[in-house]
Every structure is written in C-alpha cells, then in structure tokens.
Design a protein around this motif. Structure first.
Motif, mmCIF file in Angstrom:
data_model
loop_
_atom_site.group_PDB
_atom_site.id
_atom_site.type_symbol
_atom_site.label_atom_id
_atom_site.label_comp_id
_atom_site.label_asym_id
_atom_site.label_seq_id
_atom_site.Cartn_x
_atom_site.Cartn_y
_atom_site.Cartn_z
ATOM 1 N N ASN A 184 39.292 26.585 42.477
ATOM 2 C CA ASN A 184 38.295 27.138 43.393
ATOM 3 C C ASN A 184 38.914 27.867 44.575
ATOM 4 O O ASN A 184 38.218 28.604 45.290
ATOM 5 C CB ASN A 184 37.382 26.020 43.904
ATOM 6 N N ALA A 185 40.205 27.668 44.787
ATOM 7 C CA ALA A 185 40.870 28.360 45.886
ATOM 8 C C ALA A 185 41.115 29.832 45.559
ATOM 9 O O ALA A 185 41.401 30.634 46.455
ATOM 10 C CB ALA A 185 42.201 27.670 46.204
ATOM 11 N N LEU A 186 41.001 30.187 44.279
ATOM 12 C CA LEU A 186 41.206 31.574 43.872
ATOM 13 C C LEU A 186 39.886 32.331 43.902
ATOM 14 O O LEU A 186 38.872 31.841 43.405
ATOM 15 C CB LEU A 186 41.795 31.647 42.460
ATOM 16 N N PRO A 187 39.860 33.538 44.463
ATOM 17 C CA PRO A 187 38.634 34.341 44.408
ATOM 18 C C PRO A 187 38.372 34.820 42.981
ATOM 19 O O PRO A 187 39.261 34.781 42.129
ATOM 20 C CB PRO A 187 38.961 35.527 45.333
ATOM 21 N N ASN A 188 37.159 35.264 42.722
ATOM 22 C CA ASN A 188 36.837 35.792 41.399
ATOM 23 C C ASN A 188 37.565 37.111 41.149
ATOM 24 O O ASN A 188 38.039 37.766 42.087
ATOM 25 C CB ASN A 188 35.329 36.001 41.265
ATOM 26 N N ALA A 189 37.635 37.481 39.893
ATOM 27 C CA ALA A 189 38.188 38.787 39.556
ATOM 28 C C ALA A 189 37.378 39.862 40.285
ATOM 29 O O ALA A 189 36.151 39.758 40.395
ATOM 30 C CB ALA A 189 38.142 38.994 38.049
ATOM 31 N N PRO A 190 38.038 40.928 40.768
ATOM 32 C CA PRO A 190 37.362 41.897 41.653
ATOM 33 C C PRO A 190 36.490 42.911 40.904
ATOM 34 O O PRO A 190 36.658 44.132 41.032
ATOM 35 C CB PRO A 190 38.545 42.586 42.344
ATOM 36 N N LEU A 191 35.539 42.420 40.117
ATOM 37 C CA LEU A 191 34.714 43.303 39.291
ATOM 38 C C LEU A 191 33.809 44.196 40.145
ATOM 39 O O LEU A 191 33.702 45.407 39.891
ATOM 40 C CB LEU A 191 33.876 42.470 38.321
ATOM 41 N N GLU A 192 33.151 43.632 41.150
ATOM 42 C CA GLU A 192 32.245 44.438 41.970
ATOM 43 C C GLU A 192 33.001 45.539 42.696
ATOM 44 O O GLU A 192 32.520 46.683 42.789
ATOM 45 C CB GLU A 192 31.515 43.536 42.966
ATOM 46 N N ASP A 193 34.189 45.218 43.219
ATOM 47 C CA ASP A 193 34.999 46.241 43.898
ATOM 48 C C ASP A 193 35.433 47.322 42.913
ATOM 49 O O ASP A 193 35.504 48.508 43.258
ATOM 50 C CB ASP A 193 36.229 45.605 44.547
ATOM 51 N N TRP A 194 35.720 46.917 41.679
ATOM 52 C CA TRP A 194 36.123 47.896 40.653
ATOM 53 C C TRP A 194 34.956 48.814 40.300
ATOM 54 O O TRP A 194 35.129 50.035 40.163
ATOM 55 C CB TRP A 194 36.616 47.157 39.406
ATOM 56 N N LEU A 195 33.754 48.256 40.165
ATOM 57 C CA LEU A 195 32.571 49.079 39.888
ATOM 58 C C LEU A 195 32.352 50.099 41.005
ATOM 59 O O LEU A 195 32.073 51.279 40.736
ATOM 60 C CB LEU A 195 31.336 48.193 39.734
ATOM 61 N N ALA A 196 32.512 49.658 42.249
ATOM 62 C CA ALA A 196 32.339 50.576 43.378
ATOM 63 C C ALA A 196 33.429 51.646 43.385
ATOM 64 O O ALA A 196 33.150 52.829 43.654
ATOM 65 C CB ALA A 196 32.348 49.787 44.686
ATOM 66 N N LEU A 197 34.663 51.257 43.099
ATOM 67 C CA LEU A 197 35.777 52.198 43.080
ATOM 68 C C LEU A 197 35.534 53.308 42.069
ATOM 69 O O LEU A 197 35.898 54.473 42.300
ATOM 70 C CB LEU A 197 37.080 51.455 42.754
ATOM 71 N N ASN A 198 34.905 52.953 40.951
ATOM 72 C CA ASN A 198 34.654 53.922 39.890
ATOM 73 C C ASN A 198 33.231 54.477 39.914
ATOM 74 O O ASN A 198 32.778 55.094 38.928
ATOM 75 C CB ASN A 198 34.944 53.273 38.533
ATOM 76 N N ALA A 199 32.533 54.293 41.038
ATOM 77 C CA ALA A 199 31.172 54.791 41.220
ATOM 78 C C ALA A 199 30.242 54.309 40.107
ATOM 79 O O ALA A 199 29.390 55.045 39.608
ATOM 80 C CB ALA A 199 31.166 56.323 41.304
#
Length: 282
Positions: A184-199
């Motif tokens: 639980n100390a690890l954040p989730n994979a950065p999927l939302e940030d990746w979606l935003a990066l790729n519009a």
C-alpha cells in the motif's frame, strides 16, 4: 604451547613429501627456510622430528605422530576453505515475482554463458529481504532511494497483441489491465497521467486491476486486451512478437528498480552479477 603456523606447514609438507627441497618448492620458499622452520619447531618441542641423511629425511616416531596430526588438521582447514569458496559461487537473489519471471529468469542463460562457474538462486516475493547473504533487487519509489542504488528508472506505456494495437484509437471503449500493488505504500500505476499526456482523458476506458504486473500482462494477452505496465517487464514479449508497444508517448513514473546498499555487496561474484544486471537493464 605456542608454535608458529609457518613452521607447522613446513613440517607437514616435508613429512608428506619426504624432502625439505620438495617442501620448499611446494611452499614457494627456500630449502634453507624450510630447514630453519623445522629446526625451530624441534627446539620448541624439544624433540627430533626427522632423521637427516645425505639424500633423504626420515620421520622419527615423534615425527610420525605429529605428521598424522598436522596432515589431518590442514585437511580440515582446506575443506573449510573449499566450503566457504563454494558458497561464494552461489548468488542468492530476492526480487518481485514479476521481475523474476519476466526479466531475470529468461536472461539467466546469458549470465551462465559468461560465468558458468556461478550458480544463481532466485526467490521471489513482495517482502523485503534483510539478511546479509541475499542480493535484494527491489521495486520502489525512486525519490526514496539512494541514487547509487538505482539500476533502472521505470517508464510506463500501453501494450497489446499486434493485431489490435492499431485499433485502440478507433475503438469507442477499451479494457485496460493495470496494477494496484499489494504494498500500500506504492502509488498506483500512472494510468490517468498517461491518458492526459496522450490527450486520451476523454476516451471510454474500463480499467481492471491485478496486484502484480505479471498477471495483468498475461490476462491482456489471453483476452486480446490492452495492458498498461512498465516497459522493463515487456521486453521479452516484444522481442518474441507476442506484444506490441502502442504508438503512444510513454510516461516517466515514480518507480525504479534498485539494490539496497548496492555498494556494500562486497562479494566478488555479487559485484559481477550487479554489473551484468546493470547492462541488462540499459
């Protein structure tokens, strides 16, 4: 009674070989030095150990008794040295299940080609290994690690089977597998940030989670779906043509692979493995 180890070694060699000269050759010292060591040992013990003749030396009764003891003693010491040396040729590596299955184990045959005399034992799990005899290759947050311990900073992107890679944009809704780690100390994979990066933040996405990247990759392949995961773990599948990286922009993540206290792993073979792993992760 204290006697010097070099004197005992000179005596043991001369007794076993029946010659001061042969003992000197074996020990890489001069015959005079062998004779000096044995003379000092005899004076210390107040007993003759050899009967000296022109061309040979013969053990006395006391010499035979001491020869048996020193031979046995040095054999025990040598056996202990051999046992310790054999352990040094075994490298125990502890790492995550995904990294073990998808990176280390498939690449081990390359390591053995370079270092056939070394055996690598890999154990996997999500718990940190803290003993001094195991090389820990861990997955964690980059900012929390010493820079010298990091072996790879991780990027994430979207992957799929080749036949659906080009359909991602045109499909109205897609299923993406990704990871929520047990830790639980690890954040989730950065999927939302990746979606935003790729519009792609407005794209209809059904997100499904596994607690290890390995499972998400395998499930995506079984279902002909998409998986958002670290680039390191997909290299074998990409080379085999089983997965394709989509033509989207990979995103830098907060994660890295690291070896805790990397510089303190003083074993010669550990250093060899670390150097090999550094090259593997380039």
């Amino acid at each position: 009674m204290h006697v010097s180890l070099p004197a005992l070694k000179a005596f043991e060699s001369a007794a076993r070989l029946g010659s001061f000269k042969a003992a000197a050759t074996e020990l890489a010292i001069s015959p005079t030095a062998v004779s000096h060591h044995i003379n000092n040992l005899e004076q210390r013990l107040n007993v003759n150990l050899f009967i000296r003749e022109t061309r040979k030396v013969t053990l006395t009764a006391a010499g035979k008794q001491l020869a048996e003891a020193t031979n046995q003693g040095f054999n025990i010491i040598q056996a202990g040295i051999d046992k310790v040396a054999a352990k040094d040729k075994l490298i125990n590596v502890a790492t995550t299940s995904s990294f073990a299955a998808l990176v280390l184990i498939p690449a081990l045959h390359h390591f053995y080609q370079q270092f056939p005399e070394i055996t690598v034992n890999i154990t996997s799990g999500e718990q940190l290994t803290t003993d001094n005899f195991t090389l820990p290759v861990r997955f964690g947050i980059r900012e929390q690690q010493n820079q010298a311990d990091i072996i790879k900073c991780e990027q994430f992107n979207l992957f799929s089977a080749s036949d659906i890679a080009n359909k991602f944009i045109s499909n109205e809704s897609v299923t993406i597998y990704t990871t929520k780690w047990k830790n639980n100390a690890l954040p989730n994979a950065p999927l939302e940030d990746w979606l935003a990066l790729n519009a792609l933040q407005d794209k209809q996405v059904v997100v499904k989670y596994f607690d290890q990247e390995l499972f998400g990759i395998q499930q995506a392949m079984l279902e002909n779906a998409y998986v958002f995961c670290s680039k390191t773990l997909t290299q074998g599948y990409l080379q085999a043509g089983l997965l394709k990286e989509l033509n989207t922009q990979a995103i830098d993540s907060a994660f890295c692979y690291y070896i805790e206290n990397k510089q303190k792993n003083t074993s010669r073979h550990n250093h060899m493995f670390i150097e090999w792993l550094d090259n593997l992760m380039l």
